[in-house]
Every structure is written in structure tokens, then in C-alpha cells.
Design a protein around this motif. Structure first.
Motif, PDB file in Angstrom:
ATOM      1  N   TYR A  36      -4.527  28.828 -19.814  1.00  0.00           N
ATOM      2  CA  TYR A  36      -5.277  27.787 -19.120  1.00  0.00           C
ATOM      3  C   TYR A  36      -4.320  26.801 -18.450  1.00  0.00           C
ATOM      4  CZ  TYR A  36      -9.258  24.702 -18.266  1.00  0.00           C
ATOM      5  OH  TYR A  36     -10.231  23.943 -17.686  1.00  0.00           O
ATOM      6  N   GLU A  37      -3.244  26.437 -19.141  1.00  0.00           N
ATOM      7  CA  GLU A  37      -2.242  25.531 -18.567  1.00  0.00           C
ATOM      8  C   GLU A  37      -1.584  26.189 -17.333  1.00  0.00           C
ATOM      9  OE1 GLU A  37       0.411  24.686 -21.807  1.00  0.00           O
ATOM     10  OE2 GLU A  37      -0.723  22.887 -22.381  1.00  0.00           O
ATOM     11  N   ALA A  38      -1.287  27.483 -17.428  1.00  0.00           N
ATOM     12  CA  ALA A  38      -0.683  28.208 -16.309  1.00  0.00           C
ATOM     13  C   ALA A  38      -1.641  28.230 -15.116  1.00  0.00           C
ATOM     14  CB  ALA A  38      -0.313  29.620 -16.715  1.00  0.00           C
ATOM     15  N   MET A  39      -2.920  28.432 -15.405  1.00  0.00           N
ATOM     16  CA  MET A  39      -3.915  28.437 -14.321  1.00  0.00           C
ATOM     17  C   MET A  39      -4.032  27.072 -13.671  1.00  0.00           C
ATOM     18  SD  MET A  39      -7.134  30.766 -15.131  1.00  0.00           S
ATOM     19  CE  MET A  39      -7.114  31.584 -16.677  1.00  0.00           C
ATOM     20  N   ILE A  40      -3.990  26.024 -14.500  1.00  0.00           N
ATOM     21  CA  ILE A  40      -4.071  24.667 -13.947  1.00  0.00           C
ATOM     22  C   ILE A  40      -2.849  24.396 -13.055  1.00  0.00           C
ATOM     23  CG2 ILE A  40      -3.957  22.222 -14.552  1.00  0.00           C
ATOM     24  CD1 ILE A  40      -5.767  22.833 -16.943  1.00  0.00           C
ATOM     25  N   ARG A  41      -1.646  24.789 -13.560  1.00  0.00           N
ATOM     26  CA  ARG A  41      -0.438  24.606 -12.745  1.00  0.00           C
ATOM     27  C   ARG A  41      -0.545  25.399 -11.432  1.00  0.00           C
ATOM     28  NH1 ARG A  41       2.253  24.937 -17.680  1.00  0.00           N
ATOM     29  NH2 ARG A  41       2.654  27.139 -17.364  1.00  0.00           N
ATOM     30  N   ASP A  42      -0.975  26.650 -11.558  1.00  0.00           N
ATOM     31  CA  ASP A  42      -1.142  27.479 -10.353  1.00  0.00           C
ATOM     32  C   ASP A  42      -2.153  26.845  -9.395  1.00  0.00           C
ATOM     33  OD1 ASP A  42       0.677  29.309 -11.256  1.00  0.00           O
ATOM     34  OD2 ASP A  42      -0.833  30.775 -11.935  1.00  0.00           O
ATOM     35  N   ASN A  43      -3.238  26.335  -9.959  1.00  0.00           N
ATOM     36  CA  ASN A  43      -4.279  25.693  -9.150  1.00  0.00           C
ATOM     37  C   ASN A  43      -3.710  24.469  -8.415  1.00  0.00           C
ATOM     38  OD1 ASN A  43      -6.734  25.128  -8.021  1.00  0.00           O
ATOM     39  ND2 ASN A  43      -7.636  24.291  -9.866  1.00  0.00           N
ATOM     40  N   LYS A  44      -2.909  23.629  -9.162  1.00  0.00           N
ATOM     41  CA  LYS A  44      -2.301  22.451  -8.531  1.00  0.00           C
ATOM     42  C   LYS A  44      -1.318  22.885  -7.445  1.00  0.00           C
ATOM     43  CE  LYS A  44      -2.875  19.012 -12.032  1.00  0.00           C
ATOM     44  NZ  LYS A  44      -2.830  17.601 -11.957  1.00  0.00           N
ATOM     45  N   ASP A  45      -0.512  23.925  -7.726  1.00  0.00           N
ATOM     46  CA  ASP A  45       0.421  24.431  -6.716  1.00  0.00           C
ATOM     47  C   ASP A  45      -0.339  24.905  -5.471  1.00  0.00           C
ATOM     48  OD1 ASP A  45       2.595  23.902  -8.325  1.00  0.00           O
ATOM     49  OD2 ASP A  45       2.835  25.980  -9.022  1.00  0.00           O
ATOM     50  N   LEU A  46      -1.424  25.634  -5.709  1.00  0.00           N
ATOM     51  CA  LEU A  46      -2.225  26.120  -4.582  1.00  0.00           C
ATOM     52  C   LEU A  46      -2.847  24.960  -3.807  1.00  0.00           C
ATOM     53  CD1 LEU A  46      -3.937  29.252  -6.154  1.00  0.00           C
ATOM     54  CD2 LEU A  46      -2.113  29.208  -4.448  1.00  0.00           C
ATOM     55  N   GLN A  47      -3.308  23.948  -4.534  1.00  0.00           N
ATOM     56  CA  GLN A  47      -3.879  22.779  -3.854  1.00  0.00           C
ATOM     57  C   GLN A  47      -2.801  22.064  -3.026  1.00  0.00           C
ATOM     58  OE1 GLN A  47      -5.791  20.425  -6.876  1.00  0.00           O
ATOM     59  NE2 GLN A  47      -7.640  21.697  -6.874  1.00  0.00           N
ATOM     60  N   ASN A  48      -1.591  21.956  -3.599  1.00  0.00           N
ATOM     61  CA  ASN A  48      -0.487  21.346  -2.844  1.00  0.00           C
ATOM     62  C   ASN A  48      -0.160  22.184  -1.598  1.00  0.00           C
ATOM     63  OD1 ASN A  48      -0.234  19.195  -4.602  1.00  0.00           O
ATOM     64  ND2 ASN A  48       1.371  20.181  -5.826  1.00  0.00           N
ATOM     65  N   GLN A  49      -0.166  23.499  -1.771  1.00  0.00           N
ATOM     66  CA  GLN A  49       0.073  24.371  -0.627  1.00  0.00           C
ATOM     67  C   GLN A  49      -1.020  24.194   0.428  1.00  0.00           C
ATOM     68  OE1 GLN A  49       0.425  28.420  -1.956  1.00  0.00           O
ATOM     69  NE2 GLN A  49       2.539  28.169  -2.683  1.00  0.00           N
ATOM     70  N   ILE A  50      -2.266  24.076  -0.037  1.00  0.00           N
ATOM     71  CA  ILE A  50      -3.392  23.876   0.888  1.00  0.00           C
ATOM     72  C   ILE A  50      -3.193  22.585   1.670  1.00  0.00           C
ATOM     73  CG2 ILE A  50      -5.852  23.328   1.016  1.00  0.00           C
ATOM     74  CD1 ILE A  50      -6.290  25.382  -1.230  1.00  0.00           C
ATOM     75  N   VAL A  51      -2.811  21.509   0.945  1.00  0.00           N
ATOM     76  CA  VAL A  51      -2.588  20.229   1.616  1.00  0.00           C
ATOM     77  C   VAL A  51      -1.468  20.375   2.646  1.00  0.00           C
ATOM     78  CG1 VAL A  51      -1.748  17.871   1.258  1.00  0.00           C
ATOM     79  CG2 VAL A  51      -3.505  18.790  -0.244  1.00  0.00           C
ATOM     80  N   GLY A  52      -0.374  21.034   2.254  1.00  0.00           N
ATOM     81  CA  GLY A  52       0.742  21.245   3.184  1.00  0.00           C
ATOM     82  C   GLY A  52       0.321  22.077   4.384  1.00  0.00           C
TER      83      GLY A  52
END
Length: 170
Positions: A36-52
Motif C-alpha cells: 500500500y505504501e509503494a502504491m501511494i508513493r507510485d501514485n504521488k510520483d504519477l501525480q507529480n509526473q501529471i503535474v509536470g
């Protein structure tokens, strides 16, 4: 509200008789927490990528809009240059036509003037020839007259013939 890894970690299950093996459940929960922690990190990374990517997309959209405006301005400028060139070409053609007409008119005028001068010279030449012919004929008449055998000295000659000779010469 979504679960956090801390919520999963702090979750306590009630005990019952003949329940699940507590160590197995704890190991499974630890595995879920890690995943779950890995998914949250991946989700945050993906959200950061989306913002970028959205920022880059916005940047490229601005560039596209700028390029579109630039192309429109360039097209308008090209159309204006083309229009101005066409107008200038028309003015040049009109000016050339005016100059050509002027040159033709001047040439015709000079041609007429020269033709008149030629005609005048022909008339003058005809008059001169006629006068010269008359003079020559008069001189021939004088030569063919009988009186040449009796030539008199110049002082005794009559002055009556002089005006007639001058008249013929003129």
C-alpha cells in the motif's frame, strides 16, 4: 476517507476462539502495508509526473498559440507585401505606358517636322534647279548668238545686259 498505511498498521482485530493465526495475519498485514505504501508513493510520483506533463503541455500550447499567431501575422504581412508589389507593378506599367506614349508622340512629331523640312528642301531644290536651268539656257542662248566674232572691248560694251544677267543669276 481512504485508508493510510498507519491505519492498517494500527488496526486491531478482536480475538475469538478458533480465530486466525495471529502471526500469519500480522505478516499479511505487513505485506499489505508495504504494498500500500509503494502504491501511494507510485501514485504521488504519477501525480507529480501529471503535474509536470500538464505544465509542459501548457507550455507547448502557449508555443503553439504563439506560432499560430506568428503564422497568421506572417501570412498577413506576405499578403500585404504581395498587394503592395502588385500595386507598384501596376504603377510602373502605367508610367512605362505614359513614357512610351510620350516617346511615340515625340517621334511622330519629329517625323512630321522632318517630312515638312524634306518637302521644303525639295521645293527649294526644284526652284534652284529651275533658276540654274534658266541661267544655263540663257548662257547657252548667248553662246549661240552670232556676235561672238565681233567682240568688243569691255569699255565699249553696253551696260544694258548686266541687269538681265544679274536677274537670271538671282
Amino acid at each position: 476517507m481512504p485508508l493510510t498505511p498507519l491505519d492498517i498498521h494500527n488496526k486491531e482485530f478482536g480475538r475469538r476462539l478458533r480465530g486466525y493465526d495471529e502471526d500469519e495475519v500480522n505478516e499479511f498485514l505487513d505485506q499489505i502495508i508495504k504494498d500500500y505504501e509503494a502504491m501511494i508513493r507510485d501514485n504521488k510520483d504519477l501525480q507529480n509526473q501529471i503535474v509536470g506533463l500538464q505544465e509542459r503541455l501548457g507550455h507547448f500550447a502557449n508555443i503553439e498559440e504563439t506560432l499560430s499567431k506568428t503564422i497568421i501575422v506572417a501570412q498577413e504581412a506576405a499578403d500585404e507585401v504581395k498587394s503592395n508589389a502588385k500595386k507598384e507593378a501596376q504603377l510602373i506599367v502605367k508610367e512605362a505606358e505614359k513614357n512610351a506614349d510620350r516617346i511615340i508622340n515625340e517621334s511622330l512629331s519629329k517625323s512630321r517636322k522632318y517630312a515638312l523640312e524634306v518637302e521644303e528642301l525639295k521645293k527649294q531644290a526644284a526652284i534652284y534647279r529651275a533658276r540654274f536651268r534658266t541661267l544655263v539656257e540663257t548662257q547657252l542662248d548667248l553662246l549661240t548668238q552670232d556676235g561672238w566674232e565681233k567682240l568688243e572691248p569691255p569699255e565699249s560694251r553696253s551696260r544694258d545686259n548686266e541687269p538681265r544677267v544679274r536677274e537670271i543669276v538671282e
